[in-house]
Design a protein around this motif. Structure first.
Motif, PDB file in Angstrom:
ATOM      1  N   PHE A  32       0.827  -1.206   0.000  1.00  0.00           N
ATOM      2  CA  PHE A  32       0.000   0.000   0.000  1.00  0.00           C
ATOM      3  C   PHE A  32       0.861   1.256   0.000  1.00  0.00           C
ATOM      4  CE2 PHE A  32      -2.166  -3.408   2.324  1.00  0.00           C
ATOM      5  CZ  PHE A  32      -3.311  -3.530   1.565  1.00  0.00           C
ATOM      6  N   PRO A  33       1.680   1.469  -1.039  1.00  0.00           N
ATOM      7  CA  PRO A  33       2.611   2.611  -1.030  1.00  0.00           C
ATOM      8  C   PRO A  33       1.919   3.973  -1.063  1.00  0.00           C
ATOM      9  CG  PRO A  33       2.577   1.574  -3.185  1.00  0.00           C
ATOM     10  CD  PRO A  33       1.768   0.700  -2.274  1.00  0.00           C
ATOM     11  N   ASP A  34       0.704   4.050  -1.583  1.00  0.00           N
ATOM     12  CA  ASP A  34      -0.011   5.326  -1.633  1.00  0.00           C
ATOM     13  C   ASP A  34      -0.736   5.635  -0.329  1.00  0.00           C
ATOM     14  OD1 ASP A  34       0.819   5.565  -4.236  1.00  0.00           O
ATOM     15  OD2 ASP A  34      -1.033   4.789  -5.094  1.00  0.00           O
ATOM     16  N   ILE A  35      -0.931   4.625   0.506  1.00  0.00           N
ATOM     17  CA  ILE A  35      -1.698   4.794   1.739  1.00  0.00           C
ATOM     18  C   ILE A  35      -0.787   4.839   2.962  1.00  0.00           C
ATOM     19  CG2 ILE A  35      -3.453   3.736   3.211  1.00  0.00           C
ATOM     20  CD1 ILE A  35      -4.582   2.428   0.698  1.00  0.00           C
ATOM     21  N   ILE A  36       0.241   4.006   2.969  1.00  0.00           N
ATOM     22  CA  ILE A  36       1.106   3.881   4.151  1.00  0.00           C
ATOM     23  C   ILE A  36       2.554   4.152   3.750  1.00  0.00           C
ATOM     24  CG2 ILE A  36       1.941   2.329   5.930  1.00  0.00           C
ATOM     25  CD1 ILE A  36      -0.757   0.878   5.763  1.00  0.00           C
ATOM     26  N   LEU A  37       3.143   5.165   4.394  1.00  0.00           N
ATOM     27  CA  LEU A  37       4.536   5.518   4.118  1.00  0.00           C
ATOM     28  C   LEU A  37       5.505   4.783   5.039  1.00  0.00           C
ATOM     29  CD1 LEU A  37       3.996   9.368   3.732  1.00  0.00           C
ATOM     30  CD2 LEU A  37       4.025   7.633   1.929  1.00  0.00           C
ATOM     31  N   ALA A  38       5.085   4.517   6.277  1.00  0.00           N
ATOM     32  CA  ALA A  38       5.935   3.800   7.237  1.00  0.00           C
ATOM     33  C   ALA A  38       5.061   3.232   8.353  1.00  0.00           C
ATOM     34  CB  ALA A  38       6.986   4.734   7.828  1.00  0.00           C
ATOM     35  N   VAL A  39       5.551   2.144   8.969  1.00  0.00           N
ATOM     36  CA  VAL A  39       4.851   1.502  10.080  1.00  0.00           C
ATOM     37  C   VAL A  39       5.860   1.255  11.190  1.00  0.00           C
ATOM     38  CG1 VAL A  39       3.480  -0.479  10.816  1.00  0.00           C
ATOM     39  CG2 VAL A  39       3.320   0.315   8.454  1.00  0.00           C
ATOM     40  N   THR A  63       0.092   0.666  17.332  1.00  0.00           N
ATOM     41  CA  THR A  63       1.215   1.033  16.472  1.00  0.00           C
ATOM     42  C   THR A  63       1.036   2.484  16.046  1.00  0.00           C
ATOM     43  OG1 THR A  63       2.526   0.406  14.533  1.00  0.00           O
ATOM     44  CG2 THR A  63       0.145   0.303  14.288  1.00  0.00           C
ATOM     45  N   THR A  64       1.989   2.988  15.308  1.00  0.00           N
ATOM     46  CA  THR A  64       1.877   4.314  14.717  1.00  0.00           C
ATOM     47  C   THR A  64       2.257   4.200  13.249  1.00  0.00           C
ATOM     48  OG1 THR A  64       2.427   5.403  16.799  1.00  0.00           O
ATOM     49  CG2 THR A  64       2.666   6.710  14.800  1.00  0.00           C
ATOM     50  N   LEU A  65       1.385   4.717  12.401  1.00  0.00           N
ATOM     51  CA  LEU A  65       1.625   4.729  10.958  1.00  0.00           C
ATOM     52  C   LEU A  65       2.047   6.127  10.531  1.00  0.00           C
ATOM     53  CD1 LEU A  65      -1.577   2.920   9.615  1.00  0.00           C
ATOM     54  CD2 LEU A  65       0.588   1.893  10.274  1.00  0.00           C
ATOM     55  N   THR A  66       2.804   6.206   9.479  1.00  0.00           N
ATOM     56  CA  THR A  66       3.054   7.472   8.803  1.00  0.00           C
ATOM     57  C   THR A  66       2.289   7.393   7.496  1.00  0.00           C
ATOM     58  OG1 THR A  66       5.254   7.615   9.785  1.00  0.00           O
ATOM     59  CG2 THR A  66       4.797   9.050   7.900  1.00  0.00           C
ATOM     60  N   VAL A  67       1.320   8.295   7.341  1.00  0.00           N
ATOM     61  CA  VAL A  67       0.461   8.298   6.163  1.00  0.00           C
ATOM     62  C   VAL A  67       0.489   9.688   5.532  1.00  0.00           C
ATOM     63  CG1 VAL A  67      -1.053   6.490   7.064  1.00  0.00           C
ATOM     64  CG2 VAL A  67      -1.595   8.865   7.530  1.00  0.00           C
ATOM     65  N   PRO A  68       0.178   9.794   4.241  1.00  0.00           N
ATOM     66  CA  PRO A  68       0.158  11.119   3.621  1.00  0.00           C
ATOM     67  C   PRO A  68      -1.128  11.871   3.970  1.00  0.00           C
ATOM     68  CG  PRO A  68      -0.351   9.426   2.001  1.00  0.00           C
ATOM     69  CD  PRO A  68      -0.014   8.720   3.284  1.00  0.00           C
ATOM     70  N   SER A  69      -0.989  13.165   4.148  1.00  0.00           N
ATOM     71  CA  SER A  69      -2.162  14.008   4.356  1.00  0.00           C
ATOM     72  C   SER A  69      -3.038  13.913   3.113  1.00  0.00           C
ATOM     73  CB  SER A  69      -1.732  15.461   4.570  1.00  0.00           C
ATOM     74  OG  SER A  69      -2.818  16.334   4.380  1.00  0.00           O
ATOM     75  N   LEU A  73      -0.476  15.823   0.990  1.00  0.00           N
ATOM     76  CA  LEU A  73       0.426  14.674   0.899  1.00  0.00           C
ATOM     77  C   LEU A  73       1.632  14.773   1.830  1.00  0.00           C
ATOM     78  CD1 LEU A  73       0.374  13.955  -2.955  1.00  0.00           C
ATOM     79  CD2 LEU A  73      -1.030  12.944  -1.156  1.00  0.00           C
ATOM     80  N   THR A  74       1.642  15.719   2.769  1.00  0.00           N
ATOM     81  CA  THR A  74       2.724  15.771   3.741  1.00  0.00           C
ATOM     82  C   THR A  74       2.579  14.597   4.709  1.00  0.00           C
ATOM     83  OG1 THR A  74       1.450  17.231   5.179  1.00  0.00           O
ATOM     84  CG2 THR A  74       2.952  18.288   3.648  1.00  0.00           C
ATOM     85  N   PRO A  75       3.678  14.013   5.159  1.00  0.00           N
ATOM     86  CA  PRO A  75       3.601  12.871   6.072  1.00  0.00           C
ATOM     87  C   PRO A  75       2.960  13.257   7.414  1.00  0.00           C
ATOM     88  CG  PRO A  75       5.777  13.017   5.081  1.00  0.00           C
ATOM     89  CD  PRO A  75       5.055  14.274   4.727  1.00  0.00           C
ATOM     90  N   VAL A  76       2.072  12.396   7.898  1.00  0.00           N
ATOM     91  CA  VAL A  76       1.357  12.621   9.156  1.00  0.00           C
ATOM     92  C   VAL A  76       1.484  11.358  10.008  1.00  0.00           C
ATOM     93  CG1 VAL A  76      -0.905  13.085  10.200  1.00  0.00           C
ATOM     94  CG2 VAL A  76      -0.315  14.138   8.006  1.00  0.00           C
ATOM     95  N   GLN A  77       1.791  11.538  11.291  1.00  0.00           N
ATOM     96  CA  GLN A  77       1.847  10.424  12.224  1.00  0.00           C
ATOM     97  C   GLN A  77       0.421  10.071  12.649  1.00  0.00           C
ATOM     98  OE1 GLN A  77       4.778   8.797  13.265  1.00  0.00           O
ATOM     99  NE2 GLN A  77       5.602   9.999  11.576  1.00  0.00           N
ATOM    100  N   LEU A  78       0.025   8.821  12.492  1.00  0.00           N
ATOM    101  CA  LEU A  78      -1.321   8.364  12.831  1.00  0.00           C
ATOM    102  C   LEU A  78      -1.216   7.233  13.848  1.00  0.00           C
ATOM    103  CD1 LEU A  78      -4.401   8.444  12.188  1.00  0.00           C
ATOM    104  CD2 LEU A  78      -3.938   6.716  10.445  1.00  0.00           C
TER     105      LEU A  78
END
Length: 185
Positions: A32-39, A63-69, A73-78
Motif C-alpha cells: 500500500f505505497p499510496d496509503i502507508i509511508l511507514a509503520v 502502532t503508529t503509521l506514517t500516512v500522507p495528508s 500529501l505531507t507525512p502525518v503520524q497516525l
C-alpha cells in the motif's frame, strides 16, 4: 504466524496467548505505497481460541503509521490503538452459528492455514481513515495551490456553484421560452 484449525484443536481448553511485536513496515509499505509511508513496530496482545471446529482470533493492536495528508500529501503520524476479532471456519454450515455483524472468514479448503500476519495487516489498513490532515491543516493553514489551480473547501465550492447557477440577465428572457422544462437538467 500460521495455524491450521487442526493445530488449534489443542487450544480448546486453554487459549493460545499472543503477546508479541511484529515488523510489518516492509510488507505494508510495499502493498500500500499510496496509503502507508511507514509503520512502527506493531504490538499485539491477544488470544487464539478453538471451539467446536472454529478458530477465533481476538487481539488488541497498537502502532503508529506514517500516512500522507489527504490534502497536501505531507507525512502525518497516525497512532492506532484498536481491537479486532475474526473467526475462521472450514465448514459452510458453521456460518449459522454467527451473527451478521461477526467477522467470519471461510477457509476454502480443509487444512488451509490461518495467516495471522495477513489478518493483522488487513485490519491495520482498515483503520486508516479516508481523511487525514496534518496539525497545520487542522488549524486552518491555507489550502495548497499552484500555477492555475487551487484547492477550495466544500463550502467555497457550494457558494461558487450557487453563483454559477444564476442566469445571465441578458439571457433571462430565454428562460420563459420553454416554461414546461424549468428546473430540469
Amino acid at each position: 504466524m500460521k495455524w491450521s484449525l487442526a493445530e488449534l484443536h489443542r487450544y480448546q481448553d486453554e487459549p493460545l496467548h499472543i503477546q508479541s511485536t511484529f515488523d510489518l513496515n516492509a510488507s505494508l509499505t510495499k502493498l500500500f505505497p499510496d496509503i502507508i509511508l511507514a509503520v512502527q513496530p506493531v504490538k499485539v496482545d491477544g488470544y487464539v481460541t478453538y471451539d467446536d471446529g472454529d478458530g477465533t482470533i481476538s487481539a488488541h493492536v497498537t502502532t503508529t503509521l506514517t500516512v500522507p495528508s489527504s490534502r497536501s500529501l505531507t507525512p502525518v503520524q497516525l497512532p492506532l490503538d484498536f481491537t479486532f476479532s475474526e473467526t475462521y471456519i472450514d465448514d459452510r454450515s458453521h456460518f449459522a452459528r454467527y451473527e451478521d455483524e461477526d467477522e467470519v472468514v471461510f477457509l476454502i479448503k480443509k487444512g488451509d492455514s490461518i495467516d495471522f500476519d495477513t489478518a493483522l495487516a488487513e485490519n491495520i489498513v482498515e483503520q486508516v481513515p479516508l481523511r487525514v490532515l496534518s496539525a497545520e491543516e487542522k488549524s486552518g493553514k491555507p489550502m495548497p495551490n499552484g500555477k492555475g489551480w487551487s484547492v477550495i473547501s466544500e463550502d467555497d465550492y457550494k457558494a461558487q456553484q450557487q453563483k454559477d447557477d444564476k442566469v445571465d440577465p441578458r439571457l433571462a428572457k430565454l428562460q420563459n421560452l420553454f416554461p414546461d422544462q424549468d428546473n430540469k437538467k
